[in-house]
Design an enzyme around this catalytic site. Sequence first.
Site, short mmCIF file in Angstrom:
data_model
loop_
_atom_site.label_atom_id
_atom_site.label_comp_id
_atom_site.label_asym_id
_atom_site.label_seq_id
_atom_site.Cartn_x
_atom_site.Cartn_y
_atom_site.Cartn_z
N HIS A 1 -5.59 -5.75 1.52
CA HIS A 1 -5.87 -4.75 0.48
C HIS A 1 -5.66 -5.37 -0.89
O HIS A 1 -4.74 -6.16 -1.09
CB HIS A 1 -5.07 -3.47 0.67
N ASP B 1 -5.48 -3.43 -3.67
CA ASP B 1 -4.78 -2.50 -4.59
C ASP B 1 -3.28 -2.76 -4.52
O ASP B 1 -2.78 -3.39 -3.56
CB ASP B 1 -5.10 -1.04 -4.26
N ASP C 1 2.37 -8.24 -1.75
CA ASP C 1 1.81 -7.00 -1.17
C ASP C 1 0.60 -6.56 -1.95
O ASP C 1 0.70 -5.79 -2.86
CB ASP C 1 2.91 -5.93 -1.17
N GLU D 1 -4.68 1.20 0.02
CA GLU D 1 -3.55 1.11 0.95
C GLU D 1 -2.29 1.71 0.35
O GLU D 1 -1.50 2.32 1.06
CB GLU D 1 -3.30 -0.36 1.32
N GLU D 2 -2.12 1.53 -0.96
CA GLU D 2 -0.89 1.97 -1.61
C GLU D 2 -0.93 3.43 -2.04
O GLU D 2 0.04 3.93 -2.60
CB GLU D 2 -0.59 1.09 -2.83
N ASP E 1 -0.01 -8.37 6.12
CA ASP E 1 0.51 -7.43 5.11
C ASP E 1 1.90 -7.03 5.57
O ASP E 1 2.32 -5.89 5.43
CB ASP E 1 -0.43 -6.22 5.02
N HIS F 1 17.56 29.19 -21.11
CA HIS F 1 18.92 28.85 -21.52
C HIS F 1 19.90 29.04 -20.34
O HIS F 1 19.91 30.11 -19.73
CB HIS F 1 19.28 29.78 -22.67
N ARG G 1 9.53 7.97 7.65
CA ARG G 1 9.04 6.88 8.49
C ARG G 1 9.13 7.32 9.94
O ARG G 1 10.17 7.84 10.37
CB ARG G 1 9.86 5.60 8.27
N SER H 1 4.87 0.78 7.03
CA SER H 1 3.73 1.37 7.70
C SER H 1 2.47 0.68 7.18
O SER H 1 2.37 0.39 6.00
CB SER H 1 3.64 2.86 7.37
N HIS I 1 7.56 -3.27 -3.43
CA HIS I 1 7.21 -2.07 -4.21
C HIS I 1 8.05 -1.94 -5.47
O HIS I 1 7.95 -0.94 -6.18
CB HIS I 1 7.35 -0.80 -3.36
#
Lengths: 451, 451
Positions: A85, A87, A118, A152-153, A179, A212, A327, A398, A426
């Site tokens: 990927h 991106d 990545d 992908e991201e 990846d 407030h 996950r 993933s 990341h």
Amino acid sequence: MTDRVESYIEENQPRFIEELKEFMRFPSVSAQRAHDGDTRACAEWLVAHLARLGFDAQLVDVGGQPIVRAAAKGKASRRAVIYGHYDVQPEDPLDEWKTPPFEPTIRDGILYGRGATDDKGQLFAHVKAVESLLATEGQLPCEVVFLIEGEEESGGDALPRYIEQAQAELACDAVIVSDSTMYDANTPAITNGLRGILAFEFTVKGPNSDVHSGAYGGAVANPAMVVVQMLAACVSPEGKVLVPHFYDDVAPLEDWEREGFGKLAFDDGALARELEVPRLHGEPGYSTLERLWARPTFEINGIFGGYQGQRSKTIIPAGATAKISIRLVPHQDPAKVRDAVFAHLRAVCPDTVRLEIPYSAMSPPVLFDVNTPVIRAAEEALRQGFGREPAFIRCGGSIPVVSTFVEQLQCPVVLMGFGLDSDRPHGPNEHFSLDSFRRGTKAAAHLLRTI
Amino acid sequence: MTDRVESYIEENQPRFIEELKEFMRFPSVSAQRAHDGDTRACAEWLVAHLARLGFDAQLVDVGGQPIVRAAAKGKASRRAVIYGHYDVQPEDPLDEWKTPPFEPTIRDGILYGRGATDDKGQLFAHVKAVESLLATEGQLPCEVVFLIEGEEESGGDALPRYIEQAQAELACDAVIVSDSTMYDANTPAITNGLRGILAFEFTVKGPNSDVHSGAYGGAVANPAMVVVQMLAACVSPEGKVLVPHFYDDVAPLEDWEREGFGKLAFDDGALARELEVPRLHGEPGYSTLERLWARPTFEINGIFGGYQGQRSKTIIPAGATAKISIRLVPHQDPAKVRDAVFAHLRAVCPDTVRLEIPYSAMSPPVLFDVNTPVIRAAEEALRQGFGREPAFIRCGGSIPVVSTFVEQLQCPVVLMGFGLDSDRPHGPNEHFSLDSFRRGTKAAAHLLRTI
């Protein structure tokens, strides 16, 4: 592998690296609409690059970010699809980067920049592997189809939709994916299991604007506090997920894998030092590798509501939001987990506020049989490229498209990663070892000859 | 009150309003260093304005934002100190303002803009009251000292320090404060009790930067989740504060006040509709007015950590922060509560992260005896200015300087508010009724004659 290919890879390293830097300069952040132009420009650059190598390259537009598809025939009729990927993740927090995210910089043999590991660096090893084979042998050992996505991201579905449409013409003998990671800087690895993911956000809305905290505090629900209470009802302080039925379908680890994990002698102290945390944390009763690779998690990726400036602003915020990624592990079903989690959130959300769950994205976990010829060929390619014995590992992350390949193309998928978790894929100061780039290029070239 | 003063106030309304708008155009946001210049310019404007009215006016600099001090002699030797603050809350969320916060705008007899009600509009009623008395009667009925601070919204301590230093020269017969509310738009009120406040923030720090939630999720504590667990350990979903000893010193409401609250016939449904929430929420076992005026609260003013952009970013954030304000009631001691809360936070924070509590600010709750001549004079002044019977109420908010006046000057303090909670004092579209401004100016003038 012939010495000529290895020599070509060695001799052309400086140019390969300059080209990779060029690739990395595109801020191809697929999650952000403001970067849509950069993302497309990056895809166009790839098409042009692959066309110059002799590929029949094109952009495929099926909605969302464009897909790069590039094919070249080979000596044998066998065919490999190489996935990657182009991106990348958003660059924030920007002020923590030592050098700008989209100005790739080398320090001590390490290439820094968003996308370094990545996935631009790992993908580019395959691009340079085919160049090296073509330059030294005149043709590829087998037919190669690059399939490089741009979502992908950001959890987009352009590639899965395309694969479904083009299922017949994409039929192949193996899909190669880089990846993922090595086990450590000296141990190449084949990843035989991936966690799945369920990502979503939810927003709790209270008063029609910030009010407030003195004038209204005690009379009306505080949306930030409601988000807190809802999240505390999802995960215990010990790290156990409290959503009913969450663990129902989690497969226990098989003996050979648990033993394999044990032999890798994972160093908890080293990871704590690397991350600079006092000590590690996670679900009780499991080793760190078991928690990372074979247990599901419920993480807050972001939380926000109310005042974020200096000192105090004494308000009850109008709303608050949490971004969550869960996950998943074999054999959890993402849709079933999503339904259980959303039902739980709705059940624990009080009727004093309004709850919104604007989107979700998901992909299932995968687990591969390691006793296939393609996997064994990859094992040998890594052995030659890196000069080390590879390990079989799982990945806590993933790669949503992997399960699409498995389901749609019904062929072996090889997860042969050149990165490291410590590459900060990341985070700020993402990086990639140029040593791994060079060795990975060799391994990639070798794999195409033996697949 | 003579007709001449009332007539002067009526006739000069258009100019008074233009001057108030001029006062409101200064973005005197004391919490933000970038606005320090604006804050000082606002104070200088006030000094010039009061000097033109014949006051001996000056800026007093004791560190922090400057204090405006302005004195004028009167017919009698009795002396009133009029307190106000020229600083305002930050304007965010900016995109929810219908007209810009620092461009005061009138719609349907209501003046919109930051500071309209809190506290520029209320303070300016007193300024115009003294102008009206001077213009029609040639001199003030008693000596007046304006003491106008610039740190009320940011918990600064310049004014308390100055009052302590200048205790002798500030000796007076009454302090008049208009930084609170009427009971409703038709019912002027004297506030005989204020909640105190403890404001602070805490930050939980985990990994040294944001890390991939797949690669590390399950291995390391998520700081946003830790903040969530800590806050859930502080407040129950029902709204009960769980900090040990938190309620120890809370005084039960006296019968006459509980009965008075009951007679005010507070309309829960109306408040829910005003705020557009499905229903109200708060500590079980107490009416809404009891919760607002006589029970302590623990509110999240802001919470943040990790990704806040579009869709997903699958990270474990490096850190997360919560900003908290705790409202205190008689006879809670702020320092004792602070110690209990901080001890509890430290106790519930796991040793997998680092906890930081960078600052706190506090002020005690106050409760006044209503049977004093000054309070009764204020009751009559409100009756005349508004033409309605005033109510005795408490205020859920905090005016930290009130307890300083009580302790240092040992004189009666009159809390005579012209605002409404629904004026959105800390939120977007803050506003102030021009009707209340006009009536409040009359009441303020009358009070100076009878104090």
